[in-house]
Structures are given as structure tokens and as C-alpha cells.
Design a protein around this motif. Structure first.
Motif, short mmCIF file in Angstrom:
data_model
loop_
_atom_site.label_atom_id
_atom_site.label_comp_id
_atom_site.label_asym_id
_atom_site.label_seq_id
_atom_site.Cartn_x
_atom_site.Cartn_y
_atom_site.Cartn_z
N TRP A 149 0.98 -1.10 0.04
CA TRP A 149 -0.02 0.19 0.06
C TRP A 149 0.92 1.15 0.07
O TRP A 149 1.48 1.28 1.01
N PRO A 150 0.78 1.66 -1.00
CA PRO A 150 0.22 1.80 -2.25
C PRO A 150 0.73 0.57 -3.14
O PRO A 150 2.02 0.21 -2.99
N LEU A 151 -0.12 0.28 -4.39
CA LEU A 151 0.36 -0.85 -5.20
C LEU A 151 1.51 -0.24 -6.02
O LEU A 151 1.24 1.15 -6.35
N PRO A 152 2.52 -0.71 -6.58
CA PRO A 152 3.46 -0.36 -7.48
C PRO A 152 2.67 0.48 -8.68
O PRO A 152 1.86 0.11 -9.19
N GLY A 153 3.24 1.63 -8.98
CA GLY A 153 2.61 2.64 -9.97
C GLY A 153 1.66 3.40 -9.54
O GLY A 153 1.19 4.04 -10.53
N HIS A 154 1.03 3.21 -8.35
CA HIS A 154 0.01 4.01 -7.91
C HIS A 154 0.15 4.56 -6.78
O HIS A 154 -0.77 4.81 -5.96
N GLU A 155 1.59 5.17 -6.69
CA GLU A 155 2.05 5.73 -5.47
C GLU A 155 1.07 6.95 -5.07
O GLU A 155 0.93 7.29 -3.98
N ALA A 157 -2.04 7.43 -5.60
CA ALA A 157 -3.65 7.52 -5.98
C ALA A 157 -4.19 6.95 -4.59
O ALA A 157 -3.83 5.99 -3.85
N PRO A 158 -5.66 7.43 -4.22
CA PRO A 158 -6.05 7.00 -3.21
C PRO A 158 -6.43 5.53 -3.25
O PRO A 158 -6.86 5.14 -4.44
N HIS A 159 -6.39 4.59 -2.18
CA HIS A 159 -6.52 3.25 -2.49
C HIS A 159 -7.92 2.98 -1.52
O HIS A 159 -8.20 3.48 -0.48
N VAL A 160 -8.49 2.23 -2.05
CA VAL A 160 -10.07 1.75 -1.63
C VAL A 160 -10.13 0.41 -1.54
O VAL A 160 -9.86 -0.52 -2.13
N ILE A 161 -11.04 0.01 -0.46
CA ILE A 161 -11.54 -1.28 -0.34
C ILE A 161 -13.29 -1.23 -0.55
O ILE A 161 -13.80 -0.54 -0.08
N GLN A 162 -13.71 -1.93 -1.37
CA GLN A 162 -14.81 -1.97 -1.69
C GLN A 162 -15.40 -3.31 -1.46
O GLN A 162 -15.27 -4.50 -2.00
N LEU A 163 -16.47 -3.45 -0.66
CA LEU A 163 -17.13 -4.83 -0.58
C LEU A 163 -18.24 -5.29 -1.43
O LEU A 163 -18.86 -4.27 -1.83
N ASP A 164 -18.27 -6.51 -1.88
CA ASP A 164 -19.01 -6.61 -2.75
C ASP A 164 -20.47 -6.59 -2.45
O ASP A 164 -21.16 -6.45 -3.16
N ASN A 165 -20.87 -6.97 -1.08
CA ASN A 165 -22.20 -6.84 -0.68
C ASN A 165 -22.68 -5.34 -0.56
O ASN A 165 -24.00 -5.19 -0.02
N GLY A 218 -7.53 -1.65 -4.17
CA GLY A 218 -6.70 -1.05 -5.25
C GLY A 218 -6.73 0.40 -5.38
O GLY A 218 -7.71 1.04 -4.56
N PRO A 219 -6.20 0.92 -6.10
CA PRO A 219 -6.19 2.31 -6.42
C PRO A 219 -7.76 2.72 -6.99
O PRO A 219 -8.25 1.82 -7.48
N GLU A 220 -8.31 3.89 -6.54
CA GLU A 220 -9.52 4.28 -6.76
C GLU A 220 -9.84 4.17 -8.56
O GLU A 220 -10.86 3.69 -8.65
N ASP A 221 -8.97 4.59 -9.56
CA ASP A 221 -8.91 4.57 -10.73
C ASP A 221 -7.93 3.72 -11.23
O ASP A 221 -6.88 4.38 -11.78
N GLY A 222 -7.95 2.54 -11.18
CA GLY A 222 -6.77 1.60 -11.37
C GLY A 222 -7.07 0.15 -11.34
O GLY A 222 -8.36 -0.41 -10.80
N PRO A 223 -6.20 -0.83 -11.63
CA PRO A 223 -6.44 -2.20 -11.55
C PRO A 223 -6.68 -2.56 -10.00
O PRO A 223 -6.00 -2.02 -9.00
N LYS A 224 -7.21 -3.68 -9.96
CA LYS A 224 -7.75 -4.03 -8.34
C LYS A 224 -7.30 -5.67 -8.08
O LYS A 224 -7.16 -6.41 -9.01
N LEU A 225 -7.06 -5.66 -6.86
CA LEU A 225 -7.13 -7.25 -6.31
C LEU A 225 -8.56 -7.72 -5.73
O LEU A 225 -9.03 -6.78 -5.07
N ARG A 226 -8.96 -8.76 -6.48
CA ARG A 226 -10.36 -9.07 -5.89
C ARG A 226 -10.37 -10.19 -5.10
O ARG A 226 -9.70 -11.28 -5.65
#
Length: 288
Positions: A149-155, A157-165, A218-226
Motif C-alpha cells: 500500500w500503495p500498489l506499485p505504479g499507483h503511489e 492514488a487513493p486506495h479503496v476497499i470495496q465490499l461486494d455486498n 486497489g487504487p480508486e481508478d486503476g487495477p484491483k485485487l479481488r
């Protein structure tokens, strides 16, 4: 002499797993690291397995009936040498069974298996627990992976956790490593949490109920780990204050409630297996 680590790889992911703790040591995609590297200046863990307790016991003292013993936070599996029982290019399976040392602090014969498997852009970690004893066996189990945190290349960018539910689960806090019974308003808004280091100044954020069976990070506008979880109803999110990682921890079982006593069976969401019974848990991580 057998190499104490094994490397799994396919066209998308490379994962390194250690025989010590059956612990994931690295996870990379296209050469870019995703998993925390265990820098001892912050935290030497990377992705420990938590067994037979999750979290801390008051005074580090656990009990099973009249049996009592000292047990450090998160149990002994993470510091135990597992036996590698299967190894393929994209899969490794480890096993831990009772020894004289484990019986001295946890009076059961058991089998704990950990399987790490790659399939395309997915890493699946499966844990199995089997009671090989003649008495009912209480325990908890959890996963504790740490990601950059942050993920590489997104230093920046705000990082977000989004619950699926899309839920807003109530927050529980720890006090001296013990779970408090107070529930606080959720930091999630419609399942969305923008991560901020100030959130971890009072230790982990624990969500005993309602976080669901999946989320993204992951970053707000970027690739995510799901992430998707099986048989893991509790969720914790933890950062050592100021450290460049975030732990996303699905559990079945939590720290002892302050003042509730040392019995493992009395810990929230603990499980008890009858002799000969077994249960499985899984954590799946998909690279977006």
C-alpha cells in the motif's frame, strides 16, 4: 537438501511459498510485486496462517477444559515447519500435524493442510483442518496476507476497499489485544472505504459480522485485487501505523473478548470439530 521454498508460476503470476508456516513469501504479476516483502523494520510477516487461535489471548493464556497453557498471538502454525506433501508447477500442498511440542500447548492430534494453487490470474489458498483426536477440538483459523500500500505504479492514488455486498458492517476495536464488545459506526459507506493511515492508530479494524464473502482492493481508478472468501465470516483490516502495507484478513474466529476467560471454545466464532471431522476454508485472490 530440500530447498525450503517452492516457486509456482504460470503466464500471469509467480508465487513463492515457504515450508516455514506454509507461508506465501511473494506474489508478482508481470514482474511487479503485490505482496508485502517482510521488511523487519515494520513487520516480518507476509501472509501467515493463524491457527489454532486468531488474535491474542488475555495474558497469552489459553484453556481447553481444565488444560491451560501459554500461547502467543495467532497461535503456533505460523512459526511451525510444515511438511511439503505435493508440489507441481502451479500447486504446492503442505501439512502440519501434532508433535510433542504442539501437544504441550494444544492438547490435540490434528492435521492442518495448506494448498497454494495458481490458475490464470487467480491464486487460491485453501486450508483444511481435521480432528485426529478422540475429544472435541476447539480452534479458530484465519488468513493474514499483507499487500503493498500503495500498489506499485499507483503511489499517488487513493486506495479503496470495496465490499461486494455494499454493506456497512459495524466496527469492533481491540483493547490490549482483546476484542471489545462495543460496536461503533461503520467506516464503510455503501461498502466503500477509502484507506487512510489514521484509521489504524488504534490497531486493527475488525468487522465481526456483515462484511460478506468478497471485496476488492486497489487504487480508486486503476487495477484491483479481488478477493473471495469461503467459510470465513469475520474480516479484519490492519496496518502497522505508517507502514507501506495493508493486511486484508478473513477469519473464522477472533481474539478473546476482554474479561471473558481463556477458553478457546468461548472465543467469538470459534469452531469445534468432533473426532474424525474436518472442515475447509479458502481465500481466492484474482489479479484484475
Amino acid at each position: 537438501m530440500t530447498d525450503p521454498i517452492v516457486t509456482l508460476a504460470n503466464d500471469h503470476l509467480t508465487a513463492v511459498v515457504s515450508d516455514l508456516g506454509a507461508e506465501l513469501q511473494s506474489l508478482t504479476t508481470d514482474g511487479s510485486p503485490l505482496l508485502w516483502h517482510g521488511d523487519g523494520a515494520w513487520w516480518t510477516g507476509r501472509s501467515p496462517i493463524l491457527f489454532p487461535i486468531v488474535g491474542r489471548a488475555e495474558g497469552d493464556l489459553i484453556a481447553v477444559g481444565d488444560f491451560t497453557a501459554e500461547m502467543k498471538s495467532h497461535g503456533f502454525a505460523r512459526r511451525s515447519l510444515f511438511r511439503r506433501i505435493a508440489a507441481e508447477p502451479t500447486l504446492v500442498r503442505h501439512e502440519l500435524t501434532a508433535t510433542e511440542a504442539t501437544r504441550a500447548i494444544y492438547p490435540f492430534d490434528f492435521r492442518l493442510t495448506l494448498t497454494h494453487a495458481l490458475d490464470g490470474k487467480t491464486l487460491t489458498i485453501t486450508a483444511g483442518v481435521e480432528n485426529l483426536d478422540t475429544a472435541p477440538m476447539p480452534f479458530g483459523l484465519g488468513f493474514h496476507p499483507a499487500f503493498l500500500w500503495p500498489l506499485p505504479g499507483h503511489e499517488d492514488a487513493p486506495h479503496v476497499i470495496q465490499l461486494d455486498n455494499g454493506a456497512e458492517p459495524l466496527l469492533a476495536r481491540l483493547s490490549g489485544g482483546q476484542l471489545t464488545e462495543e460496536r461503533r459506526p461503520s467506516p464503510f459507506v455503501k461498502g466503500r472505504l477509502v484507506l487512510d493511515q489514521s484509521q489504524f492508530l488504534k490497531d486493527a479494524m475488525v468487522f465481526p459480522e456483515g462484511a460478506g464473502a468478497g471485496l476488492s482492493y486497489g487504487p480508486e481508478d486503476g487495477p484491483k485485487l479481488r478477493f473471495s472468501f469461503e467459510n470465513l465470516p469475520n474480516l479484519a483490516i490492519w496496518q502497522k501505523p505508517g507502514a507501506p502495507f495493508i493486511c486484508i484478513e478473513p477469519w473464522h474466529g477472533m481474539a478473546a473478548i476482554a474479561g471473558a476467560g481463556p477458553q478457546i471454545a468461548d472465543r467469538p466464532y470459534s469452531l469445534t470439530l468432533t473426532p474424525g471431522d474436518s472442515v475447509k476454508f479458502s481465500l481466492k485472490i484474482v489479479i484484475d
